[in-house]
Design a protein around this motif. Structure first.
Motif, PDB file in Angstrom:
ATOM      1  N   LEU A  37     -16.883  70.698  -2.201  1.00 31.64           N
ATOM      2  CA  LEU A  37     -17.953  70.077  -1.422  1.00 31.64           C
ATOM      3  C   LEU A  37     -18.920  71.082  -0.833  1.00 31.64           C
ATOM      4  O   LEU A  37     -19.999  70.723  -0.400  1.00 31.64           O
ATOM      5  CB  LEU A  37     -17.345  69.264  -0.277  1.00 31.64           C
ATOM      6  N   PHE A  41     -22.875  70.207   0.236  1.00 31.93           N
ATOM      7  CA  PHE A  41     -23.343  70.007   1.599  1.00 31.93           C
ATOM      8  C   PHE A  41     -24.007  71.205   2.228  1.00 31.93           C
ATOM      9  O   PHE A  41     -24.654  71.079   3.259  1.00 31.93           O
ATOM     10  CB  PHE A  41     -22.171  69.552   2.469  1.00 31.93           C
ATOM     11  N   SER A 124     -30.231  70.484  -8.301  1.00 36.13           N
ATOM     12  CA  SER A 124     -30.887  69.325  -8.928  1.00 36.13           C
ATOM     13  C   SER A 124     -31.997  68.756  -8.062  1.00 36.13           C
ATOM     14  O   SER A 124     -32.811  67.970  -8.546  1.00 36.13           O
ATOM     15  CB  SER A 124     -29.865  68.212  -9.182  1.00 36.13           C
ATOM     16  N   ILE A 172     -29.669  62.011 -15.517  1.00 35.28           N
ATOM     17  CA  ILE A 172     -28.480  61.157 -15.370  1.00 35.28           C
ATOM     18  C   ILE A 172     -28.276  60.928 -13.875  1.00 35.28           C
ATOM     19  O   ILE A 172     -28.254  61.884 -13.102  1.00 35.28           O
ATOM     20  CB  ILE A 172     -27.229  61.836 -15.960  1.00 35.28           C
ATOM     21  N   VAL A 173     -28.143  59.672 -13.492  1.00 32.39           N
ATOM     22  CA  VAL A 173     -27.962  59.347 -12.077  1.00 32.39           C
ATOM     23  C   VAL A 173     -26.627  58.617 -11.915  1.00 32.39           C
ATOM     24  O   VAL A 173     -26.414  57.572 -12.534  1.00 32.39           O
ATOM     25  CB  VAL A 173     -29.099  58.447 -11.548  1.00 32.39           C
ATOM     26  N   LEU A 174     -25.751  59.197 -11.105  1.00 30.09           N
ATOM     27  CA  LEU A 174     -24.503  58.518 -10.770  1.00 30.09           C
ATOM     28  C   LEU A 174     -24.775  57.737  -9.493  1.00 30.09           C
ATOM     29  O   LEU A 174     -25.002  58.326  -8.437  1.00 30.09           O
ATOM     30  CB  LEU A 174     -23.377  59.525 -10.554  1.00 30.09           C
ATOM     31  N   ARG A 176     -24.261  54.322  -6.743  1.00 33.52           N
ATOM     32  CA  ARG A 176     -23.435  53.256  -6.192  1.00 33.52           C
ATOM     33  C   ARG A 176     -24.079  51.918  -6.544  1.00 33.52           C
ATOM     34  O   ARG A 176     -25.232  51.858  -6.976  1.00 33.52           O
ATOM     35  CB  ARG A 176     -23.352  53.394  -4.678  1.00 33.52           C
ATOM     36  N   ASP A 179     -27.837  51.181  -3.558  1.00 32.93           N
ATOM     37  CA  ASP A 179     -28.213  52.559  -3.256  1.00 32.93           C
ATOM     38  C   ASP A 179     -29.731  52.698  -3.317  1.00 32.93           C
ATOM     39  O   ASP A 179     -30.419  51.853  -3.916  1.00 32.93           O
ATOM     40  CB  ASP A 179     -27.568  53.501  -4.282  1.00 32.93           C
TER      41      ASP A 179
ATOM     42  N   PHE B  11      -1.395  66.161  13.739  1.00 37.50           N
ATOM     43  CA  PHE B  11      -2.351  67.212  13.389  1.00 37.50           C
ATOM     44  C   PHE B  11      -2.813  67.089  11.935  1.00 37.50           C
ATOM     45  O   PHE B  11      -3.998  67.113  11.611  1.00 37.50           O
ATOM     46  CB  PHE B  11      -1.680  68.569  13.642  1.00 37.50           C
ATOM     47  N   VAL B  12      -1.843  66.933  11.043  1.00 39.95           N
ATOM     48  CA  VAL B  12      -2.152  66.833   9.619  1.00 39.95           C
ATOM     49  C   VAL B  12      -2.943  65.563   9.346  1.00 39.95           C
ATOM     50  O   VAL B  12      -3.927  65.554   8.594  1.00 39.95           O
ATOM     51  CB  VAL B  12      -0.859  66.887   8.771  1.00 39.95           C
ATOM     52  N   PHE B  15      -6.401  65.976  10.424  1.00 39.05           N
ATOM     53  CA  PHE B  15      -7.136  66.855   9.512  1.00 39.05           C
ATOM     54  C   PHE B  15      -7.559  66.113   8.249  1.00 39.05           C
ATOM     55  O   PHE B  15      -8.691  66.224   7.782  1.00 39.05           O
ATOM     56  CB  PHE B  15      -6.273  68.062   9.143  1.00 39.05           C
ATOM     57  N   ILE B  16      -6.616  65.331   7.700  1.00 37.11           N
ATOM     58  CA  ILE B  16      -6.942  64.583   6.485  1.00 37.11           C
ATOM     59  C   ILE B  16      -8.100  63.622   6.754  1.00 37.11           C
ATOM     60  O   ILE B  16      -9.013  63.485   5.950  1.00 37.11           O
ATOM     61  CB  ILE B  16      -5.704  63.817   5.974  1.00 37.11           C
ATOM     62  N   PRO B  22     -16.447  63.794   5.026  1.00 37.98           N
ATOM     63  CA  PRO B  22     -17.517  64.218   4.133  1.00 37.98           C
ATOM     64  C   PRO B  22     -17.337  63.703   2.712  1.00 37.98           C
ATOM     65  O   PRO B  22     -18.287  63.469   2.003  1.00 37.98           O
ATOM     66  CB  PRO B  22     -17.438  65.753   4.179  1.00 37.98           C
ATOM     67  N   LEU B  23     -16.087  63.492   2.298  1.00 38.91           N
ATOM     68  CA  LEU B  23     -15.855  62.967   0.959  1.00 38.91           C
ATOM     69  C   LEU B  23     -16.463  61.572   0.841  1.00 38.91           C
ATOM     70  O   LEU B  23     -17.138  61.241  -0.133  1.00 38.91           O
ATOM     71  CB  LEU B  23     -14.351  62.926   0.685  1.00 38.91           C
ATOM     72  N   GLU B  25     -18.869  60.423   2.582  1.00 40.75           N
ATOM     73  CA  GLU B  25     -20.325  60.540   2.604  1.00 40.75           C
ATOM     74  C   GLU B  25     -20.848  60.941   1.224  1.00 40.75           C
ATOM     75  O   GLU B  25     -21.827  60.425   0.744  1.00 40.75           O
ATOM     76  CB  GLU B  25     -20.712  61.600   3.636  1.00 40.75           C
ATOM     77  N   TRP B  26     -20.130  61.830   0.598  1.00 40.52           N
ATOM     78  CA  TRP B  26     -20.533  62.271  -0.736  1.00 40.52           C
ATOM     79  C   TRP B  26     -20.541  61.093  -1.699  1.00 40.52           C
ATOM     80  O   TRP B  26     -21.466  60.909  -2.473  1.00 40.52           O
ATOM     81  CB  TRP B  26     -19.552  63.346  -1.203  1.00 40.52           C
ATOM     82  N   ASN B  28     -21.031  58.175  -1.151  1.00 44.53           N
ATOM     83  CA  ASN B  28     -22.021  57.163  -0.807  1.00 44.53           C
ATOM     84  C   ASN B  28     -23.415  57.553  -1.278  1.00 44.53           C
ATOM     85  O   ASN B  28     -24.358  56.821  -1.087  1.00 44.53           O
ATOM     86  CB  ASN B  28     -22.023  56.988   0.710  1.00 44.53           C
ATOM     87  N   THR B  29     -23.556  58.684  -1.877  1.00 42.73           N
ATOM     88  CA  THR B  29     -24.874  59.181  -2.244  1.00 42.73           C
ATOM     89  C   THR B  29     -24.995  59.309  -3.749  1.00 42.73           C
ATOM     90  O   THR B  29     -24.070  59.770  -4.405  1.00 42.73           O
ATOM     91  CB  THR B  29     -25.078  60.577  -1.607  1.00 42.73           C
ATOM     92  N   ALA B  30     -26.125  58.887  -4.257  1.00 46.90           N
ATOM     93  CA  ALA B  30     -26.342  59.033  -5.695  1.00 46.90           C
ATOM     94  C   ALA B  30     -26.381  60.511  -6.067  1.00 46.90           C
ATOM     95  O   ALA B  30     -26.893  61.338  -5.315  1.00 46.90           O
ATOM     96  CB  ALA B  30     -27.653  58.372  -6.087  1.00 46.90           C
ATOM     97  N   VAL B  31     -25.825  60.813  -7.174  1.00 42.94           N
ATOM     98  CA  VAL B  31     -25.836  62.195  -7.664  1.00 42.94           C
ATOM     99  C   VAL B  31     -26.755  62.256  -8.873  1.00 42.94           C
ATOM    100  O   VAL B  31     -26.629  61.452  -9.802  1.00 42.94           O
ATOM    101  CB  VAL B  31     -24.417  62.649  -8.059  1.00 42.94           C
ATOM    102  N   ILE B  32     -27.680  63.172  -8.814  1.00 38.90           N
ATOM    103  CA  ILE B  32     -28.713  63.219  -9.845  1.00 38.90           C
ATOM    104  C   ILE B  32     -28.592  64.516 -10.629  1.00 38.90           C
ATOM    105  O   ILE B  32     -28.562  65.600 -10.055  1.00 38.90           O
ATOM    106  CB  ILE B  32     -30.107  63.115  -9.188  1.00 38.90           C
ATOM    107  N   PHE B  33     -28.503  64.390 -11.926  1.00 36.68           N
ATOM    108  CA  PHE B  33     -28.436  65.560 -12.800  1.00 36.68           C
ATOM    109  C   PHE B  33     -29.688  65.599 -13.653  1.00 36.68           C
ATOM    110  O   PHE B  33     -29.882  64.736 -14.511  1.00 36.68           O
ATOM    111  CB  PHE B  33     -27.211  65.494 -13.714  1.00 36.68           C
TER     112      PHE B  33
END
Lengths: 319, 199
Positions: A37, A41, A124, A172-174, A176, A179, B11-12, B15-16, B22-23, B25-26, B28-33
């Motif tokens: 990550l 981020f 990107s 390429i768009v991944l 939800r 979104d 504690f563990v 932490f988890i 953030p995972l 949040e990740w 939830n966001t479109a990833v663009i290549f």
């Protein structure tokens, strides 16, 4: 009952073990969760993050003075190159008169590093790159390879009247199911084009698309989809709609390339793969007239229908 | 046992939970290549002497990208197009000086079609031919001349290579018009150049 050697420290010793176990778990989890990550981020690092930091060369003596030149000649050659041009990034590789570039921003020192990061997909986010990067002709594939030579030795019996390109042409768009996001591409005049080219963009929903230089995670490249379904699930708009590309020859004028924003809203999309394309069409009548009267013979209204792939194609994978 | 390790468990677990934030949040966001494909082409037209910097009355003057077919008698065969200029400009001269020359300015192969935007005037037909030029140019071009009209896209070449060197590759396109008993008209049509990346 076995006597505990240090009863007073027993509790502390036990807690110490717990803490160590806890820390070990945290370390493993941190590696597992945070490792991948960090890139996503971390704010964009001020560029030369990949530049080696262990710089030990203050001066490189000449071969005649330095015994290292006899012992390690290959290393010394590399050190000398390093000193002369540390990362080969500060200057253009295409040797052209400065007038050719007079209307584009100054060439950034880290240009080739940034270009590589973009082309490899390490960065990107197109917004990360300013005009000083994407207005350079070197930003686009094939300029250093072939465009440069065309400028050095332009044809004397022909002139380039029409020519444009899109970069990147596919994405390429991944996504939800629900979104909102933006993607970007650059529309540019191609090498040697001397005219002002007016054009516009339209949103298309092709039934079929094929990735040219990439593929989905499962190795497939093609998508076949019902355009009506795609239209129902995606709201797509382009900004700006009408564009005037300025000439790229003999000078790269400021507007020779332009950044186009595509806004996408996914609306409760059924998981699957979809395609939305952007096509180049003639400009609106009003814009066409405005540009024609301004540039007269130097103006061409371009664009037309399309077959096959659209000029900019978005491949969506919705999960 | 649970109570014994209560603090460690809390504690563990905390932490988890923090790590998962953030995972989420990740996710939830479109990833663009972006894929570094550049699709582009260039069309060049003939350039006659003086057109680049017309300065005398004998020069053809500034050129447009418009082309014209002219037949003064009303019936002509295989009329070649010329650039529309103020004083008469460069013309196609067979395959040696094609009216259009295409190059691939991107990094994926290209195919191209031509089509008129509306039907041609009565008595006029136009044909199109093409040939590949340059070492290593494997593009498929037109064999026998084919008609160019507004009803069907004329495929003028397929799989034009990327231009790795200026010597390679280009496509020469020639147009010819036939006039049969046509008189007293000046008509204008648009040719649309349609391209598709064809890798």
């Amino acid at each position: 009952m076995k006597k505990k050697p240090h009863s007073t420290s027993h509790h502390g010793k036990k807690m110490g073990k717990e803490v160590w176990i806890g820390l070990a778990v945290i370390a493993v989890l941190a590696l597992y969760f945070l490792g991948p990550l960090q890139d996503a981020f971390a704010p964009p690092a001020p560029v030369p993050t990949i530049i080696p930091t262990a710089i030990t060369v203050a001066t490189t003596p000449t071969p005649t003075e330095d015994p290292f030149w006899t012992k390690y000649p290959d290393l010394m050659v590399r050190l000398q190159q390093y000193q002369e041009d540390p990362f080969e990034i500060a200057k253009r590789r295409c040797d052209l008169p400065p007038q050719v570039y007079a209307e584009v921003p100054p060439f950034p020192e880290d240009f080739y590093v940034q270009k590589l990061l973009f082309h490899l997909g390490k960065i990107s986010d197109t917004n990360y790159f300013g005009e000083n990067y994407w207005k350079q002709p070197e930003w686009y594939p094939m300029f250093d390879e072939s465009g440069c030579k065309l400028y050095q030795y332009p044809p004397t019996d022909r002139w380039a009247a029409v020519g444009y390109g899109t970069f990147p042409s596919e994405v390429i768009v991944l996504s939800r199911r629900n979104d909102e996001y933006e993607t970007h591409f650059f529309i540019h005049s191609t090498w040697l084009v001397q005219t002002y080219q007016g054009m516009a963009f339209s949103v298309e929903y092709p039934p079929h698309g094929e990735l040219k230089l990439s593929e989905f995670a499962d190795g497939t490249r093609t998508v076949d989809v019902d355009p009506e379904e795609t239209k129902k699930y995606f709201d797509v708009s382009v900004d700006p709609v009408d564009v005037l590309l300025e000439p790229a020859f003999p000078v790269f004028q400021s507007g020779w390339t332009q950044k186009i924003t595509v806004k996408v809203r996914a609306k409760d999309v059924k998981p699957g793969r979809y395609i939305v394309g952007i096509n180049i069409t003639p400009p609106s009548g009003a814009k066409n007239d405005e540009w024609f009267y301004k540039y007269k013979l130097d103006y061409i209204g371009t664009g037309g229908g399309s077959i096959g792939q659209t000029w900019y194609t978005m491949f969506f994978e919705v999960t | 046992m649970v109570w014994k390790h209560f603090r460690l468990i809390v504690f563990v677990a905390a932490f988890i939970a923090l790590a998962a934030m953030p995972l989420a949040e990740w996710a939830n966001t479109a990833v663009i290549f972006n894929v570094p494909v550049d699709t582009g082409f260039t069309i060049t037209l003939p350039l006659g002497a003086g057109e680049a910097n017309a300065s005398s009355a004998s020069d053809p003057g500034p050129a447009t990208a418009d082309i014209n077919f002219t037949c003064v008698t009303g019936t002509c065969t295989r009329v070649e197009p010329c650039l529309t200029t103020a004083f008469g400009g460069s013309c196609q001269a067979g395959a040696a000086v094609p009216i259009f020359q295409y190059t691939n300015a991107g990094n994926v192969n290209l195919s191209m079609t031509l089509i008129f935007n509306s039907s041609l005037p009565s008595g006029i037909t136009v044909g199109v031919n093409s040939s590949a030029s340059g070492v290593g140019n494997n593009a498929v071009t037109i064999g026998p001349e084919i008609p160019l009209n507004n009803s069907m896209e004329a495929m003028i070449f397929q799989e034009l290579n990327t231009t790795a060197s200026p010597a390679c590759c280009s496509i020469n396109v020639t147009l010819y018009a036939n006039f049969t008993s046509v008189s007293g008209l000046v008509e204008q049509r648009l040719i649309t150049h349609n391209s598709t990346n064809a890798n």
